[in-house]
Design an enzyme around this catalytic site. Structure first.
Site, mmCIF file in Angstrom:
data_model
loop_
_atom_site.group_PDB
_atom_site.id
_atom_site.type_symbol
_atom_site.label_atom_id
_atom_site.label_comp_id
_atom_site.label_asym_id
_atom_site.label_seq_id
_atom_site.Cartn_x
_atom_site.Cartn_y
_atom_site.Cartn_z
ATOM 1 N N ASP A 1 11.684 51.737 -42.838
ATOM 2 C CA ASP A 1 12.998 52.337 -43.122
ATOM 3 C C ASP A 1 12.871 53.559 -44.037
ATOM 4 O O ASP A 1 11.983 53.618 -44.886
ATOM 5 C CB ASP A 1 13.906 51.272 -43.775
ATOM 6 C CG ASP A 1 15.369 51.659 -43.689
ATOM 7 O OD1 ASP A 1 15.722 52.568 -42.899
ATOM 8 O OD2 ASP A 1 16.176 51.053 -44.429
ATOM 9 N N ASN B 1 20.680 50.072 -33.633
ATOM 10 C CA ASN B 1 20.317 51.500 -33.651
ATOM 11 C C ASN B 1 20.775 52.243 -32.390
ATOM 12 O O ASN B 1 20.846 53.472 -32.384
ATOM 13 C CB ASN B 1 18.807 51.682 -33.839
ATOM 14 C CG ASN B 1 18.308 51.339 -35.229
ATOM 15 O OD1 ASN B 1 17.156 50.931 -35.405
ATOM 16 N ND2 ASN B 1 19.143 51.492 -36.252
ATOM 17 N N ARG C 1 9.509 45.798 -46.435
ATOM 18 C CA ARG C 1 10.549 46.774 -46.078
ATOM 19 C C ARG C 1 10.472 47.947 -47.038
ATOM 20 O O ARG C 1 10.457 47.769 -48.258
ATOM 21 C CB ARG C 1 11.955 46.179 -46.133
ATOM 22 C CG ARG C 1 12.996 47.232 -45.690
ATOM 23 C CD ARG C 1 14.388 46.694 -45.542
ATOM 24 N NE ARG C 1 15.264 47.730 -44.982
ATOM 25 C CZ ARG C 1 16.288 47.514 -44.187
ATOM 26 N NH1 ARG C 1 16.590 46.285 -43.845
ATOM 27 N NH2 ARG C 1 17.018 48.515 -43.743
ATOM 28 N N SER D 1 18.419 43.305 -42.053
ATOM 29 C CA SER D 1 19.003 44.093 -40.953
ATOM 30 C C SER D 1 18.716 43.477 -39.576
ATOM 31 O O SER D 1 18.274 44.156 -38.659
ATOM 32 C CB SER D 1 18.496 45.547 -41.004
ATOM 33 O OG SER D 1 18.866 46.155 -42.220
#
Ligand code: IPE
Ligand code: IPE
Ligand code: MG
Length: 241
Positions: A16, A64, A188, A196
């Site tokens: 991310d 997404n 992450r 997520s």
């Protein structure tokens, strides 16, 4: 031996922060995605060196798809380009490549490229590189539920046992990750502290490491730092030690 047992078998990464990385440099978000692909390569090399057997990356979530069309198209093209660019090096390094997610949403061309690289690398055994593409944990659990129901309909002789509440349901065998050990470590980047919709079932006992660096800046040393953090954790699985 003690040292080896502290190396996670399966490391998974929620990559991310690409957009923020690019914006901070006055560039379009997609520039960050391109740079982020280099981090995957660096982490793969580090994972092989460390003796990790499965490296998985969350490349594109079901959610997404709701991003602007141009960004989605760029990401799909980047995936296809990475496949042709990396083919040789994956073969050379003994990497088995796999893509997991909702394939129904991928273009026929991309599907074709994915399938041929999967077939080409099928017998490689140094490490498995698993790319979660068009994936979400809830989608995975939903498709597992459908496959379970299908199994009950198609094998009525097994249905009574499958539906017996005293028998455990082997959920893992219906998930797209069937046969892959649950992630020991989930990293992450970008300072966000959430899953997520990633590996909701499989991550039940994963160790979580949150890193402030943005994904394009996450490289070899950061990967080893995360492994060191993992090795200091005490995994109890609900028991008393
Ligand atoms: C991660 O970076 C890549 C994908 C989710 C495809 P982002 O694109 O989410 O970047 P930020 O979080 O907006 O900075
Ligand atoms: C998670 O990142 C998905 C991937 C890394 C592929 P997002 O940027 O989509 O997650 P949120 O929106 O911050 O939760
Ligand atoms: Mg993000």
């Amino acid at each position: 031996m003690e040292k080896d047992s502290r190396i996670p078998v399966h490391v998974s990464m929620i990559m991310d922060g690409n957009g923020r990385w690019a914006r901070a440099r006055g560039q379009e978000r997609v520039f960050g995605h391109k740079k982020g692909a280099e981090s995957v390569r660096a982490c793969l090399e580090a994972a092989i060196e460390a003796g990790v057997k499965y490296l998985s990356v969350y490349a594109f979530s079901e959610e997404n798809w709701n991003r602007p069309r141009q960004e989605v198209d760029f990401l799909m093209k980047l995936m296809a380009d990475s496949i042709s660019d990396e083919m040789e090096s994956l073969m050379k390094n003994g990497v088995r490549f796999r893509v997991l997610g909702n394939r129904a949403r991928l273009s026929p061309d991309l599907l074709e490229a994915i399938s041929s690289l999967e077939a080409m690398t099928r017998d490689n055994g140094t490490i498995d590189l698993i790319v979660f593409l068009s994936y979400s944990g809830r989608w995975d659990i939903s498709q597992a539920a459908r496959r379970f129901a299908q199994h009950c309909i198609e094998c009525p002789e097994e249905a009574a046992k499958l539906l017996d509440e005293n028998e455990p349901v082997d959920m893992g065998s219906y998930l797209v990750t069937a046969g892959i050990p649950d992630p020991d470590l989930i990293i992450r980047t970008s300072g966000e502290k959430r899953l997520s919709n990633y590996l909701l079932w499989q991550g039940a006992y994963s160790e979580l490491v949150f890193v402030d660096k943005l994904w394009p800046d996450f490289r070899r040393d950061d990967f080893f730092d995360a492994l060191a953090e993992y090795s200091s954790r005490d995994r109890r699985y609900g028991k008393v030690k």
